[in-house]
Design an enzyme around this catalytic site. Sequence first.
Site, PDB file in Angstrom:
ATOM      1  N   ARG A  91       0.847  -1.197   0.000  1.00  0.00           N
ATOM      2  CA  ARG A  91       0.000   0.000   0.000  1.00  0.00           C
ATOM      3  C   ARG A  91       0.880   1.244   0.000  1.00  0.00           C
ATOM      4  NH1 ARG A  91      -2.398   0.245   4.733  1.00  0.00           N
ATOM      5  NH2 ARG A  91      -3.583   2.069   4.121  1.00  0.00           N
ATOM      6  N   LYS A 156       3.336  -6.988  12.024  1.00  0.00           N
ATOM      7  CA  LYS A 156       2.594  -7.270  10.787  1.00  0.00           C
ATOM      8  C   LYS A 156       2.808  -8.691  10.302  1.00  0.00           C
ATOM      9  CE  LYS A 156       1.539  -5.096   6.397  1.00  0.00           C
ATOM     10  NZ  LYS A 156       1.289  -3.792   5.814  1.00  0.00           N
ATOM     11  N   ARG A 292      -0.817   5.844  19.967  1.00  0.00           N
ATOM     12  CA  ARG A 292      -0.094   6.870  20.749  1.00  0.00           C
ATOM     13  C   ARG A 292       0.376   6.223  22.012  1.00  0.00           C
ATOM     14  NH1 ARG A 292      -2.836  12.564  21.722  1.00  0.00           N
ATOM     15  NH2 ARG A 292      -0.742  13.146  22.356  1.00  0.00           N
TER      16      ARG A 292
HETATM   17  C1  BTN Z   1       0.437  -3.782   2.353  1.00  0.00           C
HETATM   18  O1  BTN Z   1       1.234  -2.870   2.083  1.00  0.00           O
HETATM   19  O2  BTN Z   1       0.150  -4.070   3.497  1.00  0.00           O
HETATM   20  C2  BTN Z   1      -0.208  -4.556   1.218  1.00  0.00           C
HETATM   21  C3  BTN Z   1       0.614  -5.718   0.802  1.00  0.00           C
HETATM   22  C4  BTN Z   1      -0.017  -6.533  -0.295  1.00  0.00           C
HETATM   23  C5  BTN Z   1       0.953  -7.522  -0.873  1.00  0.00           C
HETATM   24  C6  BTN Z   1       0.302  -8.461  -1.844  1.00  0.00           C
HETATM   25  S1  BTN Z   1       1.375  -9.797  -2.257  1.00  0.00           S
HETATM   26  C7  BTN Z   1       0.277 -10.295  -3.502  1.00  0.00           C
HETATM   27  C8  BTN Z   1      -0.271  -9.058  -4.160  1.00  0.00           C
HETATM   28  N1  BTN Z   1       0.592  -8.637  -5.255  1.00  0.00           N
HETATM   29  C9  BTN Z   1       1.210  -7.507  -4.986  1.00  0.00           C
HETATM   30  O3  BTN Z   1       2.035  -6.949  -5.735  1.00  0.00           O
HETATM   31  N2  BTN Z   1       0.840  -7.034  -3.782  1.00  0.00           N
HETATM   32  C10 BTN Z   1      -0.149  -7.891  -3.170  1.00  0.00           C
END
Ligand code: BTN
Length: 295
Positions: A91, A156, A292
Amino acid sequence: MSRASVHGLIRRAGELGVAVQSVRGRGYRLAAPLQLLDEARLAAGLAPLGIHVLCLAEVDSTNARLLQLAGAGAPHKTLLAAEWQTHGRGRRGREWVGVLGASLAFSLLWRFARPVSMLSGLSLAVGVALARALGRLGARGLRLKWPNDLLWQEDKLGGILIEMSGDMLGPAAAVIGVGINLRAGEQLAGRLGVPVTDLESSCGRRLERNEVLAALARELDKVLEVFGREGFTPFREAWQEIHAWQDQEVRVLEADGRILAGHARGVDEQGALLLNTGAGLLRILSGEVSLRRGA
Ligand code: BTN
């Protein structure tokens, strides 16, 4: 094979996150067997749900590739998984990285009857589906961070990236990308921009990659069928039950750099975060939320 080629291969394995041990006088071996994706087995298990499975050894990004396939008419419920992504997308323009044989990266194409404007809360519903499926596999105490990071003990474990294909006004086609750290979380430390953990740590047992992928696909199928008819409302309570920071004091970093502070009061029926601030209850539609600490 020359010594130099062997060393080159060992180095490449290391870059892919595969641990290789050197055995004195004998050569090299994998520290643990590699669990690879089994397209035939996945396809046989998921065909009764109408899911079409494609597994690739290497791709730039499963989302990027599935968006192309969607544009070329790929059917509803196409699931594209890859062993390795060279440009995995996270993201907010971040990179998403995995460890070969120890992560899951896949995307599911879902064609909705409704336009994009009516799909608010989709990524939160997807988060609920993932948490449910992984909970059934034995993961205890998974939480969702708004909008949709999957956390265990505040670190995460997985992420979701949804991208839309085609005409924004007509029926929507969503490419739902999911990345899960299955094991070897320590090899990802410092590479995802946040503290990371992995699914096997949360389950306390060894898992089989294909089984995890099939379980996620089955639950996504169930949740997306309901979401397609009823939207986010039926999932709102479930989302709030596992909201990592429900009623806690958080900060929200907005796209324009503004920082808001308040208490996270859950989400509304559109999936917006409800933030109780000095100025009243605000609906947050996008932004980065952080706790926070000691506030
Ligand atoms: C995030 O940033 O939390 C989202 C991560 C999403 C990763 C997945 S892996 C499969 C799919 N293909 C990608 O290029 N991204 C998503």
